[in-house]
Motif scaffolding. Sequence first.
Motif, PDB file in Angstrom:
ATOM      1  N   GLY A  23       0.795  -1.218   0.000  1.00  7.16           N
ATOM      2  CA  GLY A  23       0.000   0.000   0.000  1.00  7.16           C
ATOM      3  C   GLY A  23       0.826   1.265   0.000  1.00  7.16           C
ATOM      4  N   LYS A  24       1.858   1.308   0.812  1.00  4.82           N
ATOM      5  CA  LYS A  24       2.744   2.475   0.904  1.00  4.82           C
ATOM      6  C   LYS A  24       4.182   1.990   0.753  1.00  4.82           C
ATOM      7  N   PRO A  25       4.602   1.612  -0.451  1.00  5.66           N
ATOM      8  CA  PRO A  25       5.894   0.945  -0.639  1.00  5.66           C
ATOM      9  C   PRO A  25       7.107   1.780  -0.234  1.00  5.66           C
ATOM     10  N   LEU A  26       6.974   3.111  -0.185  1.00  7.73           N
ATOM     11  CA  LEU A  26       8.115   3.960   0.156  1.00  7.73           C
ATOM     12  C   LEU A  26       8.042   4.479   1.590  1.00  7.73           C
ATOM     13  N   ARG A  27       7.183   3.868   2.394  1.00  9.06           N
ATOM     14  CA  ARG A  27       7.038   4.320   3.778  1.00  9.06           C
ATOM     15  C   ARG A  27       8.372   4.234   4.515  1.00  9.06           C
ATOM     16  N   GLY A  28       8.686   5.306   5.246  1.00  7.46           N
ATOM     17  CA  GLY A  28       9.916   5.343   6.029  1.00  7.46           C
ATOM     18  C   GLY A  28      11.092   5.966   5.305  1.00  7.46           C
ATOM     19  N   LEU A  29      10.974   6.219   4.003  1.00  7.10           N
ATOM     20  CA  LEU A  29      12.076   6.809   3.239  1.00  7.10           C
ATOM     21  C   LEU A  29      11.932   8.334   3.204  1.00  7.10           C
ATOM     22  N   ARG A  30      13.060   9.015   3.322  1.00  8.48           N
ATOM     23  CA  ARG A  30      13.090  10.475   3.224  1.00  8.48           C
ATOM     24  C   ARG A  30      13.578  10.859   1.831  1.00  8.48           C
ATOM     25  N   ILE A  31      12.773  11.648   1.126  1.00  8.08           N
ATOM     26  CA  ILE A  31      13.107  12.054  -0.240  1.00  8.08           C
ATOM     27  C   ILE A  31      13.134  13.572  -0.321  1.00  8.08           C
ATOM     28  N   LEU A  32      14.137  14.098  -1.015  1.00  8.09           N
ATOM     29  CA  LEU A  32      14.251  15.526  -1.284  1.00  8.09           C
ATOM     30  C   LEU A  32      13.950  15.765  -2.756  1.00  8.09           C
ATOM     31  N   ASP A  33      12.934  16.570  -3.033  1.00  5.59           N
ATOM     32  CA  ASP A  33      12.567  16.908  -4.412  1.00  5.59           C
ATOM     33  C   ASP A  33      13.124  18.296  -4.713  1.00  5.59           C
ATOM     34  N   VAL A  34      14.211  18.332  -5.488  1.00  4.66           N
ATOM     35  CA  VAL A  34      14.905  19.591  -5.796  1.00  4.66           C
ATOM     36  C   VAL A  34      14.269  20.242  -7.018  1.00  4.66           C
ATOM     37  N   GLY A  35      13.929  21.526  -6.897  1.00  9.31           N
ATOM     38  CA  GLY A  35      13.246  22.206  -7.991  1.00  9.31           C
ATOM     39  C   GLY A  35      11.850  21.664  -8.165  1.00  9.31           C
ATOM     40  N   ASN A  72       8.333  10.336   3.101  1.00 10.21           N
ATOM     41  CA  ASN A  72       8.341  11.670   3.678  1.00 10.21           C
ATOM     42  C   ASN A  72       9.143  12.557   2.726  1.00 10.21           C
ATOM     43  N   VAL A  73       8.479  13.517   2.099  1.00  3.11           N
ATOM     44  CA  VAL A  73       9.093  14.272   1.014  1.00  3.11           C
ATOM     45  C   VAL A  73       9.170  15.751   1.367  1.00  3.11           C
ATOM     46  N   LEU A  74      10.359  16.320   1.182  1.00  4.21           N
ATOM     47  CA  LEU A  74      10.543  17.767   1.267  1.00  4.21           C
ATOM     48  C   LEU A  74      10.762  18.292  -0.146  1.00  4.21           C
ATOM     49  N   GLY A  75       9.910  19.204  -0.584  1.00  7.15           N
ATOM     50  CA  GLY A  75      10.077  19.845  -1.879  1.00  7.15           C
ATOM     51  C   GLY A  75      10.675  21.217  -1.691  1.00  7.15           C
ATOM     52  N   ILE A  76      11.759  21.504  -2.413  1.00  8.37           N
ATOM     53  CA  ILE A  76      12.387  22.825  -2.326  1.00  8.37           C
ATOM     54  C   ILE A  76      12.435  23.472  -3.708  1.00  8.37           C
ATOM     55  N   ASP A  77      12.322  24.790  -3.719  1.00  6.32           N
ATOM     56  CA  ASP A  77      12.365  25.532  -4.979  1.00  6.32           C
ATOM     57  C   ASP A  77      12.709  26.981  -4.640  1.00  6.32           C
ATOM     58  N   PRO A  78      13.547  27.644  -5.447  1.00  3.11           N
ATOM     59  CA  PRO A  78      13.888  29.041  -5.160  1.00  3.11           C
ATOM     60  C   PRO A  78      12.770  30.024  -5.477  1.00  3.11           C
ATOM     61  N   VAL A  79      11.733  29.565  -6.194  1.00 11.13           N
ATOM     62  CA  VAL A  79      10.614  30.440  -6.554  1.00 11.13           C
ATOM     63  C   VAL A  79       9.543  30.344  -5.471  1.00 11.13           C
ATOM     64  N   GLY A  80       9.453  31.378  -4.664  1.00 14.10           N
ATOM     65  CA  GLY A  80       8.527  31.354  -3.536  1.00 14.10           C
ATOM     66  C   GLY A  80       7.072  31.170  -3.930  1.00 14.10           C
ATOM     67  N   ASN A  81       6.651  31.773  -5.045  1.00 12.97           N
ATOM     68  CA  ASN A  81       5.262  31.647  -5.470  1.00 12.97           C
ATOM     69  C   ASN A  81       4.924  30.215  -5.881  1.00 12.97           C
ATOM     70  N   SER A  82       5.900  29.498  -6.427  1.00 12.42           N
ATOM     71  CA  SER A  82       5.674  28.088  -6.759  1.00 12.42           C
ATOM     72  C   SER A  82       5.476  27.266  -5.494  1.00 12.42           C
ATOM     73  N   ILE A  83       6.257  27.573  -4.462  1.00 15.87           N
ATOM     74  CA  ILE A  83       6.102  26.875  -3.185  1.00 15.87           C
ATOM     75  C   ILE A  83       4.715  27.154  -2.598  1.00 15.87           C
ATOM     76  N   GLY A  84       4.253  28.396  -2.733  1.00 13.86           N
ATOM     77  CA  GLY A  84       2.908  28.730  -2.266  1.00 13.86           C
ATOM     78  C   GLY A  84       1.842  27.922  -2.983  1.00 13.86           C
ATOM     79  N   THR A  85       1.998  27.776  -4.293  1.00 12.91           N
ATOM     80  CA  THR A  85       1.069  26.961  -5.077  1.00 12.91           C
ATOM     81  C   THR A  85       1.100  25.511  -4.617  1.00 12.91           C
ATOM     82  N   ALA A  86       2.304  24.983  -4.383  1.00 11.06           N
ATOM     83  CA  ALA A  86       2.460  23.596  -3.948  1.00 11.06           C
ATOM     84  C   ALA A  86       1.809  23.365  -2.582  1.00 11.06           C
TER      85      ALA A  86
END
Length: 332
Positions: free
Chosen positions: A116-128, A144-158
């Motif tokens: 059901g959740k095959p990636l449970r427990g893994l930490r992923i960084l989504d760059v851009g 558990n995913v952290l998404g980072i982006d230098p465009v603040g408005n894109s982060i707001g949308t996300a």
Amino acid sequence: MYANKLNRLMLGLFIRHATAVGRSAFSWTAVCKQRTLWLQRRACLKTHQHVVTSPTSARSASQTTVDPDEVRKFQSLAGKWWDEQGEFAALHALNDLRVPFIRDNLLNVHRALRPGKPLRGLRILDVGCGGGLLTEPLGRLGANVLGIDPVGNSIGTAELHSSIDPDLRNRVCYRASTLEELSAERTGGQEAGHYDAIVASEVVEHLADLETFASCCNHVLKPGGSLFITTLNKTNLSYALAIVVAEQLLHIVPSGTHDWEKFISPVDLERLLESNGFSVQSVQGMLYNPASGAWSWTNSTAINYALHAVKVRDDPHADQAEDGGSHPEGHS
């Protein structure tokens, strides 16, 4: 042989589709002439600028992956990420390939089965991460995913879009940040070797400094961690299809989205990653069909490709910098 035939077939589809929507006739001669003029203009500019061409020197000179022109470009598109029929339609469709590519390769590395959740427990960084088009499906797979982006408005949308799904609230978070800023944070050593995987999908062709990118990826990944990249090869065919046809004729993506000079071949990307402590595990070609709006795997990497690499050692550049920059107290 079949890969070349497939590329010619896709080029034919692009051309016919462009003609069908009333665009000007496509000509290889015109494409080559346009690219030649573009390269001549770029070479002329370089002769009037003191450009550092050595990868190592460029890395030490800039120490940033951010290109201000790219930030401005995506700032204007920040509210359009989740329009599946709009400028990012091809990226939405690309999830059909890149999500299984990431999932299956991670499961090969982390063999524990989590129904059901095959990636449970893994930490992923989504760059851009942009608006979170890839961040969200990885979170739904249990990571558990952290998404980072230098465009603040894109982060707001996300953030706004992910808040709708309660399943993502404890799995996905976003931050307006660059990769090098994240790498530089050493509070308690938490960021160094923190992530099981890094994803940089359709990102490296927009970066200012790939050496810094590779070094920072190494720093924040755990030993044995995975790096996933999808990008564009630097070939005549990629220039013709990704820029001339996709941007200027069909408007699949906005004009000016890509700079062919920033494209990188699988060979050069593999060389860069290996010099920064990675071992490339696989490279697979990808092909977009503008008529159906769908992606498929192909043996040819002449246009788009996906790459999976694994961290095998710490960043050798960091060791060199420490050795070269450390002096016994009391000595110059």
